[in-house]
Design a protein around this motif. Structure first.
Motif, PDB file in Angstrom:
ATOM      1  N   ALA A  69     -10.660   2.284 -12.409  1.00  0.00           N
ATOM      2  CA  ALA A  69      -9.629   1.837 -11.472  1.00  0.00           C
ATOM      3  C   ALA A  69     -10.017   2.155 -10.029  1.00  0.00           C
ATOM      4  N   ALA A  70     -10.561   3.356  -9.805  1.00  0.00           N
ATOM      5  CA  ALA A  70     -10.960   3.755  -8.453  1.00  0.00           C
ATOM      6  C   ALA A  70     -12.106   2.885  -7.941  1.00  0.00           C
ATOM      7  N   THR A  71     -13.042   2.550  -8.831  1.00  0.00           N
ATOM      8  CA  THR A  71     -14.167   1.688  -8.458  1.00  0.00           C
ATOM      9  C   THR A  71     -13.676   0.301  -8.071  1.00  0.00           C
ATOM     10  N   PHE A  89      -8.713  -7.239  -0.160  1.00  0.00           N
ATOM     11  CA  PHE A  89      -7.273  -7.050  -0.363  1.00  0.00           C
ATOM     12  C   PHE A  89      -6.899  -5.620   0.074  1.00  0.00           C
ATOM     13  N   PRO A  90      -6.804  -5.391   1.387  1.00  0.00           N
ATOM     14  CA  PRO A  90      -6.635  -4.026   1.909  1.00  0.00           C
ATOM     15  C   PRO A  90      -5.353  -3.322   1.497  1.00  0.00           C
ATOM     16  N   SER A  91      -4.333  -4.067   1.073  1.00  0.00           N
ATOM     17  CA  SER A  91      -3.072  -3.418   0.696  1.00  0.00           C
ATOM     18  C   SER A  91      -3.012  -3.073  -0.790  1.00  0.00           C
ATOM     19  N   LEU A  92      -4.076  -3.380  -1.542  1.00  0.00           N
ATOM     20  CA  LEU A  92      -4.088  -3.121  -2.978  1.00  0.00           C
ATOM     21  C   LEU A  92      -4.061  -1.628  -3.262  1.00  0.00           C
ATOM     22  N   ARG A  93      -3.117  -1.180  -4.084  1.00  0.00           N
ATOM     23  CA  ARG A  93      -3.015   0.232  -4.460  1.00  0.00           C
ATOM     24  C   ARG A  93      -2.691   0.366  -5.945  1.00  0.00           C
ATOM     25  N   SER A 128       0.792  -1.223   0.000  1.00  0.00           N
ATOM     26  CA  SER A 128       0.000   0.000   0.000  1.00  0.00           C
ATOM     27  C   SER A 128       0.829   1.279   0.000  1.00  0.00           C
ATOM     28  N   ASP A 129       1.932   1.298   0.711  1.00  0.00           N
ATOM     29  CA  ASP A 129       2.706   2.520   0.886  1.00  0.00           C
ATOM     30  C   ASP A 129       3.783   2.641  -0.187  1.00  0.00           C
TER      31      ASP A 129
END
Length: 282
Positions: A209-211, A220-224, A169-170
């Motif tokens: 992409a934002a959706t 998948f909370p770390s997906l960025r 994520s970071d």
């Protein structure tokens, strides 16, 4: 029931109630190593992005082109594939060894499903190994016996990161991890990256992409997703080879004619969903 070579039920050591990124991706490729938790997420993905199976296959085709180019044009005969995922057709070692039978490959992953099936795939290939490690810990990966005994870092290495870096994520953390890997690569090495992209330019592609990211954050909370400029930073100071950072189907390697027309069933927004590039260390 899915078993490993020893006949052990893999589901006994895997939490099958939670979806796995590797298994969902394998499902998109038509694989069989998945569970209902993965299929639920996959069906939800298909509602938003029905092009998923095609771009999953295109990512494999890009990998084939990129590794093939490194093996033929750059004479690279050893590869480190980070976040390798479940084995499927045309894996990195198969591509590299089709160009040079002496090529060596180490896969790295810490997903229990991947560990079980990856090791099974490689049992009879003496020039390929598997490191059950977290690629976000470069020092541990590079010190792993599978890596140390298989790869020679005094000679060029091909570093493969196909659809994995957007699961951190970071951005600052990713850049820091990358710096450690890039610093260890000797002159003549290459880095191949494919990554989920959100141009954040108000376009339909940005909205899609934002959706997608918002919908699957709970799973998948770390997906960025990242902008092209952010993705370019993951190559550090290395210079991208032609054609640079482009859509998956636009990358054919320097000096090779590019067909920039996606499959007819791609929406234009979906065609910008994934980007890729290869850089070389001078």
């Amino acid at each position: 029931m899915t078993t490993n070579p020893a006949g052990r039920d893999v589901s006994a050591v895997i939490d099958v109630t939670k979806p796995s990124v590797a298994r969902v991706y394998d499902l998109a490729l038509g694989g069989k190593d998945n569970y209902e938790s993965d299929r639920v997420v996959y069906r939800q993905i298909m509602e938003i992005l029905p092009e998923v199976p095609e771009w999953a296959k295109e990512n494999r085709r890009w990998l084939q082109r990129a590794v093939g180019w490194m093996a033929r044009e750059q004479r690279i005969d050893q590869y480190l594939d980070l976040g390798a995922g479940l084995p499927t057709a045309q894996n990195t070692h198969q591509i590299a060894q089709s160009e040079n039978p002496a090529a060596r490959v180490v896969y790295v992953d810490n997903d229990p499903s991947v560990i079980a099936h990856g090791r099974a795939l490689l049992m009879d290939n003496e020039r390929t190994d598997f490191a059950a490690a977290d690629f976000t810990r470069p020092a541990e990966v590079l010190a792993d016996p599978a890596v140390k005994e298989t790869l020679d870092f005094s000679r060029p290495v091909g570093l493969i990161q196909a659809l994995v870096l957007h699961h951190i994520s970071d951005l600052d953390e990713v850049v820091a991890y990358q710096a450690e890997y890039l610093d260890r690569l000797p002159s003549g090495s290459c880095v191949a990256i494919s990554h989920a992209c959100n141009p954040r330019d108000g376009s339909e592609a940005a909205t899609l992409a934002a959706t997608f990211e918002e919908k699957f954050q709970p799973h998948f909370p770390s997906l960025r997703f990242r902008t092209p400029a952010e993705i370019a930073t993951l190559f550090g100071d290395l210079e991208l080879v032609d054609p640079g950072l482009v859509r998956l189907f636009d990358w054919h390697g320097p000096g090779i004619e590019v067909d920039d027309t996606p499959a007819d069933h791609y929406r234009d927004a979906a065609s910008r969903f994934l980007v890729c590039g290869v850089a070389r260390k001078p």
